[in-house]
Design an enzyme around this catalytic site. Structure first.
Site, PDB file in Angstrom:
ATOM      1  N   SER A 123       4.202  -0.382   5.054  1.00  0.00           N
ATOM      2  CA  SER A 123       3.467   0.455   6.087  1.00  0.00           C
ATOM      3  C   SER A 123       4.843   1.552   5.994  1.00  0.00           C
ATOM      4  O   SER A 123       3.340   2.497   6.094  1.00  0.00           O
ATOM      5  CB  SER A 123       3.828  -0.750   6.566  1.00  0.00           C
ATOM      6  OG  SER A 123       2.377  -0.912   6.510  1.00  0.00           O
ATOM      7  N   LYS A 163       2.020   5.052   5.537  1.00  0.00           N
ATOM      8  CA  LYS A 163       1.262   4.953   6.794  1.00  0.00           C
ATOM      9  C   LYS A 163       1.517   6.176   7.454  1.00  0.00           C
ATOM     10  O   LYS A 163       0.760   7.234   7.501  1.00  0.00           O
ATOM     11  CB  LYS A 163       1.022   4.089   7.449  1.00  0.00           C
ATOM     12  CG  LYS A 163       0.242   2.108   6.931  1.00  0.00           C
ATOM     13  CD  LYS A 163      -0.094   1.575   7.681  1.00  0.00           C
ATOM     14  CE  LYS A 163      -0.537   0.510   7.196  1.00  0.00           C
ATOM     15  NZ  LYS A 163      -0.653  -0.907   7.418  1.00  0.00           N
ATOM     16  N   TYR A 207      -4.139   2.833  -2.691  1.00  0.00           N
ATOM     17  CA  TYR A 207      -3.605   2.485  -0.979  1.00  0.00           C
ATOM     18  C   TYR A 207      -2.551   1.685  -1.057  1.00  0.00           C
ATOM     19  O   TYR A 207      -1.431   1.538  -1.036  1.00  0.00           O
ATOM     20  CB  TYR A 207      -4.369   1.785  -0.162  1.00  0.00           C
ATOM     21  CG  TYR A 207      -3.365   1.047   0.616  1.00  0.00           C
ATOM     22  CD1 TYR A 207      -3.181   1.916   1.720  1.00  0.00           C
ATOM     23  CD2 TYR A 207      -3.500   0.303   0.798  1.00  0.00           C
ATOM     24  CE1 TYR A 207      -2.844   0.844   3.300  1.00  0.00           C
ATOM     25  CE2 TYR A 207      -2.846  -1.385   1.413  1.00  0.00           C
ATOM     26  CZ  TYR A 207      -2.300  -0.445   3.335  1.00  0.00           C
ATOM     27  OH  TYR A 207      -2.235  -0.984   3.286  1.00  0.00           O
ATOM     28  N   TYR A 221       3.758  -2.596  14.637  1.00  0.00           N
ATOM     29  CA  TYR A 221       2.966  -3.584  14.930  1.00  0.00           C
ATOM     30  C   TYR A 221       2.749  -3.751  16.665  1.00  0.00           C
ATOM     31  O   TYR A 221       2.862  -2.776  17.200  1.00  0.00           O
ATOM     32  CB  TYR A 221       2.833  -4.282  14.294  1.00  0.00           C
ATOM     33  CG  TYR A 221       3.214  -4.496  12.285  1.00  0.00           C
ATOM     34  CD1 TYR A 221       2.941  -3.273  12.045  1.00  0.00           C
ATOM     35  CD2 TYR A 221       4.595  -4.720  11.639  1.00  0.00           C
ATOM     36  CE1 TYR A 221       3.009  -3.159  10.386  1.00  0.00           C
ATOM     37  CE2 TYR A 221       4.678  -5.229  10.902  1.00  0.00           C
ATOM     38  CZ  TYR A 221       3.849  -3.973  10.106  1.00  0.00           C
ATOM     39  OH  TYR A 221       4.060  -3.412   8.916  1.00  0.00           O
ATOM     40  N   VAL A 234       6.547  -4.816   5.469  1.00  0.00           N
ATOM     41  CA  VAL A 234       6.513  -6.235   5.137  1.00  0.00           C
ATOM     42  C   VAL A 234       7.475  -6.395   4.751  1.00  0.00           C
ATOM     43  O   VAL A 234       7.973  -7.595   3.861  1.00  0.00           O
ATOM     44  CB  VAL A 234       4.379  -6.406   4.894  1.00  0.00           C
ATOM     45  CG1 VAL A 234       3.715  -7.168   5.988  1.00  0.00           C
ATOM     46  CG2 VAL A 234       4.222  -6.458   4.269  1.00  0.00           C
TER      47      VAL A 234
HETATM   48  N1  GLN Z   1       0.561  -3.487   1.392  1.00  0.00           N
HETATM   49  C1  GLN Z   1       0.954  -3.799   2.504  1.00  0.00           C
HETATM   50  C2  GLN Z   1      -1.193  -4.642   3.321  1.00  0.00           C
HETATM   51  O1  GLN Z   1      -1.731  -3.656   3.246  1.00  0.00           O
HETATM   52  C3  GLN Z   1       0.971  -3.489   4.033  1.00  0.00           C
HETATM   53  C4  GLN Z   1       1.286  -4.183   5.106  1.00  0.00           C
HETATM   54  C5  GLN Z   1       2.783  -3.655   5.721  1.00  0.00           C
HETATM   55  O2  GLN Z   1       3.895  -3.591   5.367  1.00  0.00           O
HETATM   56  N2  GLN Z   1       2.529  -4.056   6.976  1.00  0.00           N
HETATM   57  O3  GLN Z   1      -0.693  -5.754   3.665  1.00  0.00           O
END
Ligand code: GLN
Length: 309
Positions: free
Chosen positions: A65, A68, A193, A245, A263
């Site tokens: 993430s 992002k 993505y 988050y 994650v």
């Molecule tokens: N690739 C992961 C997903 O889309 C990224 C989510 C994350 O790092 N929180 O679920």
């Protein structure tokens, strides 16, 4: 502000290893299940160029993430603020990062912010490349420019593993396509993505990315404005309000710096006018943040008085 001392960082990294026992490695992406929870690493790049590191600082992880933030910076540079925020909101949420519920409730049904999956998918949909390869290339080239290192690539196995199991992210995309938030092929969007999430770095490389944001979008060596200052500020603000988050509030209280987690167990942190920090430890708490990483950043922030509040 006092500089981060390497000896001290080594002690903290050793001291926080034990906290991995309080978390669990992500398992909803099959390839991430194999990560070793005992790996623990940290790096801090000061704006004067001095880098300090501790633990397994060469270990390559996928940034998940954290990507992002990078895609958001590219989308802002491609289309400007107004266009981007016509398709994604600016508000924090107490829902988990993968949540779909608000897409139905909100009117218009745009995702709440670009740091949750729905918002990030809408942002990646704004890459200017025509094909999914071009779109990924755009993000990778931006990373290469940020850290002056064109060896950074993505982990094929992790990307494929996520692509093959991304049923929830597929649902988010189809929901948003129905409502006109995203356009084009959902499968191609997921292809980009999942690959952007699988971009691989070590903590030293990621600390360099963070340092650009800490330096208001300027390359710390050349002084070149690689991200327009206002857009760097937007990214920092999202990291500060939504980057951890649904733990962003307590993280703001306990650490108090803009940060983005992923994650895989990574956290990138921005210490404005001081430097960029990256920490890694794959065991996650129940919101999806690295337990070791959060602990380490709490200790560092308290010791060096980093909180912006
Ligand atoms: N690739 C992961 C997903 O889309 C990224 C989510 C994350 O790092 N929180 O679920």
């Amino acid at each position: 502000m006092e500089k981060v001392a390497e000896r001290q960082l080594e002690k903290w990294v050793d001291h926080t290893r034990i906290y991995a026992n309080n978390g669990k490695v992500a398992d909803y992406i099959p390839a991430l299940k194999r990560q070793n929870p005992e790996i623990n690493a940290a790096a801090f790049l000061h704006l004067d160029g001095e880098c300090v590191q501790a633990g397994e600082a060469d270990y390559l992880f996928t940034i998940q993430s954290v990507s992002k933030v990078l895609a958001l910076a590219v989308a802002l540079m491609n289309h400007g603020e107004e266009a981007v925020f016509s398709r994604v909101g600016k508000e924090p949420t107490s829902d988990p990062f993968y949540s779909i519920s608000k897409l139905e409730v909100e009117k218009p049904s745009k995702p709440i912010n670009p740091m949750i999956n729905a918002g990030a998918l809408a942002v990646t949909n704004m890459m200017s490349g025509k094909t999914s390869d071009d779109m990924l290339q755009e993000i990778l080239e931006f990373v290469h420019q940020l850290i002056a290192d064109d060896t950074v690539d993505y982990d094929r196995e992790v990307a494929k593993s996520e692509y093959d199991s991304a049923f929830l992210n597929r649902s988010l995309c189809y929901f948003m396509k129905q409502n006109g938030i995203i356009t084009g092929s959902v499968e191609e969007l997921l292809d980009v993505y999942t690959k952007q999430c699988a971009i691989q770095m070590n903590v030293k490389q990621l600390a360099k990315v963070a340092a650009v944001f800490a330096n208001e979008g300027k390359d710390i060596e050349t002084g070149e404005q690689v991200i327009p200052r206002h857009y760097a500020r937007i990214c920092n603000t999202f990291m500060g309000t939504c980057g951890m988050y649904n733990q962003s509030g307590s993280f703001a209280i306990n650490v108090g710096i803009p940060a983005k987690s992923g994650v895989s167990g990574v956290i990138m942190g921005v210490v404005k006018d001081v430097g960029g920090v990256a920490v890694f430890g794959p065991a996650l708490d129940n919101t999806g943040n690295s337990v070791v990483g959060v602990k380490l950043l709490e200790i560092m922030s308290r010791s060096y008085q980093w909180s912006i509040f």
